[in-house]
Design a protein around this motif. Structure first.
Motif, mmCIF file in Angstrom:
data_model
loop_
_atom_site.group_PDB
_atom_site.id
_atom_site.type_symbol
_atom_site.label_atom_id
_atom_site.label_comp_id
_atom_site.label_asym_id
_atom_site.label_seq_id
_atom_site.Cartn_x
_atom_site.Cartn_y
_atom_site.Cartn_z
ATOM 1 N N PHE A 1 3.040 6.193 -5.446
ATOM 2 C CA PHE A 1 2.752 6.253 -6.924
ATOM 3 C C PHE A 1 1.373 7.353 -6.963
ATOM 4 O O PHE A 1 1.586 8.518 -7.811
ATOM 5 C CB PHE A 1 2.020 5.195 -7.308
ATOM 6 N N SER B 1 0.873 -1.214 -0.064
ATOM 7 C CA SER B 1 0.010 0.070 -0.094
ATOM 8 C C SER B 1 0.829 1.452 0.049
ATOM 9 O O SER B 1 0.348 2.016 -0.488
ATOM 10 C CB SER B 1 -0.809 -0.134 1.039
ATOM 11 N N LEU C 1 -9.092 -1.789 -4.641
ATOM 12 C CA LEU C 1 -8.652 -0.626 -5.550
ATOM 13 C C LEU C 1 -9.379 -0.361 -6.744
ATOM 14 O O LEU C 1 -9.666 0.697 -7.110
ATOM 15 C CB LEU C 1 -7.032 -0.675 -5.781
ATOM 16 N N TYR D 1 -6.712 -6.431 -1.838
ATOM 17 C CA TYR D 1 -6.226 -5.097 -2.010
ATOM 18 C C TYR D 1 -6.505 -4.863 -3.362
ATOM 19 O O TYR D 1 -6.971 -3.422 -3.685
ATOM 20 C CB TYR D 1 -4.849 -4.841 -1.774
ATOM 21 N N ALA D 2 -5.957 -5.292 -4.569
ATOM 22 C CA ALA D 2 -6.184 -5.037 -5.771
ATOM 23 C C ALA D 2 -7.719 -4.750 -6.328
ATOM 24 O O ALA D 2 -7.876 -3.804 -6.765
ATOM 25 C CB ALA D 2 -5.441 -6.133 -6.639
ATOM 26 N N TYR E 1 3.748 1.602 -1.683
ATOM 27 C CA TYR E 1 4.071 1.998 -3.037
ATOM 28 C C TYR E 1 2.755 2.529 -3.756
ATOM 29 O O TYR E 1 3.208 3.363 -4.518
ATOM 30 C CB TYR E 1 4.576 0.591 -3.663
ATOM 31 N N PHE E 2 1.768 1.959 -3.572
ATOM 32 C CA PHE E 2 0.668 2.650 -4.367
ATOM 33 C C PHE E 2 0.424 3.982 -3.710
ATOM 34 O O PHE E 2 0.033 5.039 -4.581
ATOM 35 C CB PHE E 2 -0.596 1.696 -4.102
ATOM 36 N N SER F 1 -4.797 2.757 -0.235
ATOM 37 C CA SER F 1 -3.812 2.464 0.727
ATOM 38 C C SER F 1 -3.801 2.989 1.966
ATOM 39 O O SER F 1 -3.458 2.131 3.088
ATOM 40 C CB SER F 1 -2.440 3.297 0.003
ATOM 41 N N ILE G 1 -6.534 5.902 -5.645
ATOM 42 C CA ILE G 1 -5.359 4.870 -5.016
ATOM 43 C C ILE G 1 -4.831 5.474 -3.649
ATOM 44 O O ILE G 1 -4.725 4.444 -2.853
ATOM 45 C CB ILE G 1 -4.384 4.942 -6.238
#
Lengths: 492, 135
Positions: free
Chosen positions: A164, A158, A485, A481-482, A160-161, A201, A197
């Motif tokens: 991003f 999370s 998202l 999580y994906a 890293y997302f 996270s 996003i």
């Protein structure tokens, strides 16, 4: 002055780390306690305001501020960390590394709560997370290592997302400073996607329902002083959501989606808490439910409600983890039927008082939070009351088991510390709220009745237990999580 | 014990140059591409190269674990103290050395970061080398 809140604990963390190669282990606790308490001075003398680090302009520097919302977070952090610091001086006697890591958590929490800059916020959130991973794994048992690994992997995904999403916002606006960002931001697909996003996270890090699975594991395996801080570490992502929602445009349907997720989390958390047979897991699932309350404040555009509620929740949950954690450390078991507060008036009083407080019963400060949350809510108020009854039923279960059996002897310092959160919750409630609602007696009664009915039906004693290999567990949660998202990206 | 003579000789020859390059990046990074982190990684690489060629035990003899962690702690403390020293001149993290030194506090910051990063990387490799059965 404001950056000193984070800088002073950091320098004491380095100084404490130096004691290990210098062979001066015995000084560690003094340095640790100084580092833990010195931000109080900065907080009390500094007052509110905003400042750019290094005397730069806002466009080139990093802004830090103590504001209307963040001062409550900082106050909760300082109160809770002071208690946890005194607790850990006894708990980690003769060690150095946990003190360094705890001071790093202190730095990270304060740094995150003062930041008004997304990247700075991200860095401090990571400081908290990384120190927490190592402290969760500190006991060295296989359970603790598994919990730490799971927390590490999910939290890193999370993170890293999140970074991003911060990059996307930077690309669209050209700033990382939230105030400047809010001046130039316009509604666009990229900004909406970045917000979705970032929220996904932060929802994972805050332990909101479908993404919560790391939280009960980490909270039940970690050493007690770290778990005391868990009430405040979940507030860091909440503060991030608060920053995003106050400075950036959230669409109406996105806010509605957040509110629905909050309600789902409230009920799922309570439901899971009612089924637990492990005392610390029960408290952890209650955190999942309580973070749902705070998320309602974000979803309904009512930051003050979220702030008051999470202020109350962090102190209450810290106190409960302190009392229950001390009992389970003394007994060497976390099972509800093995624990008891019999013969220990201080712990019994604090557990009972904090159990009432977590249900939002009125002399306590959580009643203020609940009232503020309800004020911003246009629909589904009865759902909040229903979840309150559920919470009280779950804590009736905790008290039912803790009031039976044979008590254990808990160390004197732990017992004295256990009463402090209770006094704080009571004192802040009387100071800030000053209202007494007779209706709360009905809620408490309904909660106890619900628990009695569930107990008669035998549902609460069955427990749920299935264990996956840790790798598959992480993969499933990452997939979840994906999916989540994608769901939030779909809603936008 | 370690790798072949060719590898050992080459790394011994390369390592001092890496240290020089790392020092250059740290000291001149304020005005050219470079900076503390890169310099620190290159400093650490020189030790890590020796570690792969000669085996961790040999390197640990020259750079003992205690000394490396001492360096790490001191450089961390140095960085925060430098940031706090700016407070005496007006603001936290203020560049108060600008009139006296090209780059001002950026140069000591880069040096501090380089030492901190180098020590941290070497410590990480020391810890990882506990699982290496060779040597």
């Amino acid at each position: 002055m404001i950056p000193l809140l984070a800088a002073l604990p950091l320098s004491f963390a380095f100084a404490t780390a130096l004691l290990l190669p210098l062979h001066r282990k015995n000084l560690a606790k003094y340095l640790f306690l100084t580092g833990a308490f010195v931000p109080w001075g900065v907080f009390l003398l500094g007052g509110e305001g905003s400042e750019i680090v290094g005397g730069w302009t806002r466009m080139g520097g990093i802004e830090v501020a103590v504001g209307v919302y963040s001062r409550w977070f900082i106050l909760a952090e300082l109160l809770l960390f002071s208690i946890a610091a005194l607790y850990s001086v006894v708990y980690f006697r003769g060690k150095v590394k946990p003190f360094v890591l705890l001071l790093l958590i202190h730095t990270g929490l304060l740094g995150a709560f003062i930041s008004r800059d997304l990247f700075n916020y991200y860095i401090y959130m990571e400081v908290v997370s990384v120190s927490t991973f190592s402290l969760v794994a500190f006991p060295g048992s296989s359970e603790a290592k598994k919990a730490a690994y799971k927390y590490l992997m999910l939290s890193m995904i999370s993170s890293y997302f999140f970074v991003f999403a911060v990059g996307l916002l930077y690309l669209k606006t050209g700033y990382l400073n939230l105030y400047l960002m809010s001046q130039v931001v316009t509604q666009s697909k990229e900004v909406a996607a970045a917000i979705a996003i970032a929220f996904t996270s932060l929802l994972l890090k805050a332990g909101i329902f479908p993404l919560h699975s790391w939280l009960p594991d980490a909270n039940s395996a970690a050493p007690t002083p770290v778990v005391i801080l868990s009430g405040i570490t979940v507030n860091v992502p909440l503060y991030g959501m608060l920053l995003l929602s106050t400075y950036l445009p959230l669409s109406v349907q996105f806010k509605a989606a957040l509110t629905s997720i909050a309600f789902i989390s409230m009920f799922a958390g309570v439901g899971m808490a009612l089924l637990q047979r492990d005392a610390k897991r029960l408290l952890a699932y209650s955190t999942v439910s309580q973070m749902g309350y705070a998320l309602i404040g974000i979803g309904t555009g009512n930051p003050l409600g979220a702030v008051y509620y999470s202020f109350a929740h962090s102190i209450i949950k810290g106190g409960l983890f302190l009392s229950v954690g001390s009992l389970s450390d003394a007994r060497g078991s976390r099972r509800l039927d093995a624990l008891s507060y019999r013969g220990d008036v201080l712990i019994a009083v604090s557990v009972i008082a904090l159990s009432l407080a977590i249900g939002g019963v009125s002399p306590f400060v959580s009643a203020l939070g609940k009232a503020e949350i309800l004020q911003g809510l246009t629909w589904g108020r009865w759902l909040v009351y229903l979840a309150g009854v559920g919470t009280l039923a779950a804590f009736a279960k905790l008290n039912y088991w803790l009031s039976r059996g044979v008590g254990v002897r808990v160390g004197g310092v732990y017992r004295l510390l256990s009463i402090i959160p209770t006094l704080l919750v009571m004192g802040f409630g009387l100071y800030l709220y000053r209202a007494f609602q007779p209706f709360d007696a009905v809620t408490v009664g309904a909660g106890i009745l619900t628990f009695a009915l569930l107990r008669l039906s035998g549902l609460t004693d069955r427990g749920i237990g299935f264990e996956l290999p840790v790798g598959r567990d992480v993969s499933i949660n990452a997939a979840l999580y994906a999916l989540f998202l994608l769901l939030l990206l779909h809603v936008l | 014990m370690g790798m072949t003579l060719v590898v050992k000789k080459t790394t011994t020859l390369v390592a001092p140059f890496l240290v020089t390059y790392g020092a250059y990046l740290a000291l001149y990074g304020y005005a050219s591409p470079g900076g503390g982190f890169q310099a620190g990684v290159i400093l650490a690489v020189s030790a890590i190269l020796l570690m792969t060629a000669y085996g961790p035990k040999q390197v640990k003899k020259h750079f003992p674990l205690g000394e490396v962690s001492l360096l790490e702690g001191f450089s961390g403390l140095f960085l925060t103290v430098l940031a706090l020293a700016g407070l005496m001149f007006g603001a936290f993290f203020l560049n108060f050395l600008r009139p006296y030194l090209p780059g001002g506090t950026v140069v000591p910051f880069n040096v501090g970061v380089a030492l901190k990063v180098a020590a941290a990387f070497i410590l990480t490799f020391y810890l990882l080398s506990r699982w290496v059965d060779r040597d």
